[in-house]
Write a protein that holds these residues in place. Sequence first.
Motif, PDB file in Angstrom:
ATOM      1  N   LEU A   5       0.820  -1.208   0.000  1.00 40.34           N
ATOM      2  CA  LEU A   5       0.000   0.000   0.000  1.00 40.34           C
ATOM      3  C   LEU A   5       0.856   1.261   0.000  1.00 40.34           C
ATOM      4  CD1 LEU A   5      -2.829  -1.052   2.478  1.00 40.34           C
ATOM      5  CD2 LEU A   5      -2.979  -0.838   0.003  1.00 40.34           C
ATOM      6  N   ILE A   6       1.960   1.238   0.724  1.00 45.03           N
ATOM      7  CA  ILE A   6       2.863   2.397   0.728  1.00 45.03           C
ATOM      8  C   ILE A   6       3.485   2.589  -0.648  1.00 45.03           C
ATOM      9  CG2 ILE A   6       5.051   3.263   1.666  1.00 45.03           C
ATOM     10  CD1 ILE A   6       4.185   2.028   4.363  1.00 45.03           C
ATOM     11  N   VAL A   7       3.868   1.479  -1.296  1.00 43.76           N
ATOM     12  CA  VAL A   7       4.422   1.565  -2.649  1.00 43.76           C
ATOM     13  C   VAL A   7       3.381   2.128  -3.618  1.00 43.76           C
ATOM     14  CG1 VAL A   7       5.248   0.168  -4.588  1.00 43.76           C
ATOM     15  CG2 VAL A   7       6.184  -0.196  -2.312  1.00 43.76           C
ATOM     16  N   MET A   8       2.137   1.688  -3.494  1.00 43.91           N
ATOM     17  CA  MET A   8       1.057   2.214  -4.344  1.00 43.91           C
ATOM     18  C   MET A   8       0.852   3.712  -4.108  1.00 43.91           C
ATOM     19  SD  MET A   8      -0.245  -0.072  -6.237  1.00 43.91           S
ATOM     20  CE  MET A   8       0.104  -1.782  -6.361  1.00 43.91           C
ATOM     21  N   CYS A  13       1.568   9.219  -6.085  1.00 40.63           N
ATOM     22  CA  CYS A  13       2.077  10.581  -5.860  1.00 40.63           C
ATOM     23  C   CYS A  13       3.105  10.970  -6.913  1.00 40.63           C
ATOM     24  CB  CYS A  13       2.674  10.693  -4.462  1.00 40.63           C
ATOM     25  SG  CYS A  13       1.452  10.618  -3.145  1.00 40.63           S
ATOM     26  N   LEU A  14       3.976  10.043  -7.286  1.00 41.32           N
ATOM     27  CA  LEU A  14       4.969  10.331  -8.325  1.00 41.32           C
ATOM     28  C   LEU A  14       4.319  10.548  -9.685  1.00 41.32           C
ATOM     29  CD1 LEU A  14       7.918   7.927  -7.415  1.00 41.32           C
ATOM     30  CD2 LEU A  14       7.814  10.406  -7.176  1.00 41.32           C
ATOM     31  N   THR A 138      -4.676   2.280  -8.993  1.00 39.63           N
ATOM     32  CA  THR A 138      -3.422   2.703  -9.619  1.00 39.63           C
ATOM     33  C   THR A 138      -3.479   2.516 -11.127  1.00 39.63           C
ATOM     34  OG1 THR A 138      -2.230   2.156  -7.605  1.00 39.63           O
ATOM     35  CG2 THR A 138      -0.925   2.382  -9.605  1.00 39.63           C
ATOM     36  N   CYS A 139      -4.069   1.421 -11.574  1.00 38.18           N
ATOM     37  CA  CYS A 139      -4.250   1.221 -13.020  1.00 38.18           C
ATOM     38  C   CYS A 139      -5.156   2.300 -13.604  1.00 38.18           C
ATOM     39  CB  CYS A 139      -4.820  -0.162 -13.301  1.00 38.18           C
ATOM     40  SG  CYS A 139      -3.684  -1.499 -12.968  1.00 38.18           S
TER      41      CYS A 139
END
Length: 154
Positions: A5-8, A13-14, A138-139
Amino acid sequence: MKLVLIVMLVINCLIGLTIFIIMSRKRKLFSDRFGMIMAMSCSGILSLVIAMILHFLLPVPLSFIIFFSALVGGAIGIFFGALVTFQSLLSGFTHGVIGSIMGTMLSAVVQNPSLCSLPPSYFMSLEQSMVTFSLFGTCLVVITISIVYYSLTV
């Protein structure tokens, strides 16, 4: 699960920061109407997904999460809306706030389906549902931002 979840969250954000930089460099190329549409679509989808992931990550009461995600969504909307005009600033702000509230409510239903009188899902665990919805969001962000980027290049 928290790491995923943190990676997502970082990826979203990026992506948002990248499209903001691209739009700010090319802001002289598009009209006010086109810029307002881009600000509304980018701020709405980014705030929806970021608010959903924040609600999955933070173990605080729902009222605080709604307030915090509305502030984050409004800030995202202001950043994207400030690229064009004052009218797009307001529409970006409102779409950011509405998107963040929708993301918070979606994540609340994913965590507790009985809020909407839905039967509990025994086929998937709660963590698996959170990761699935985060991946789907995210997709959705990637597709939306790709379309916005393509519209800038045409």
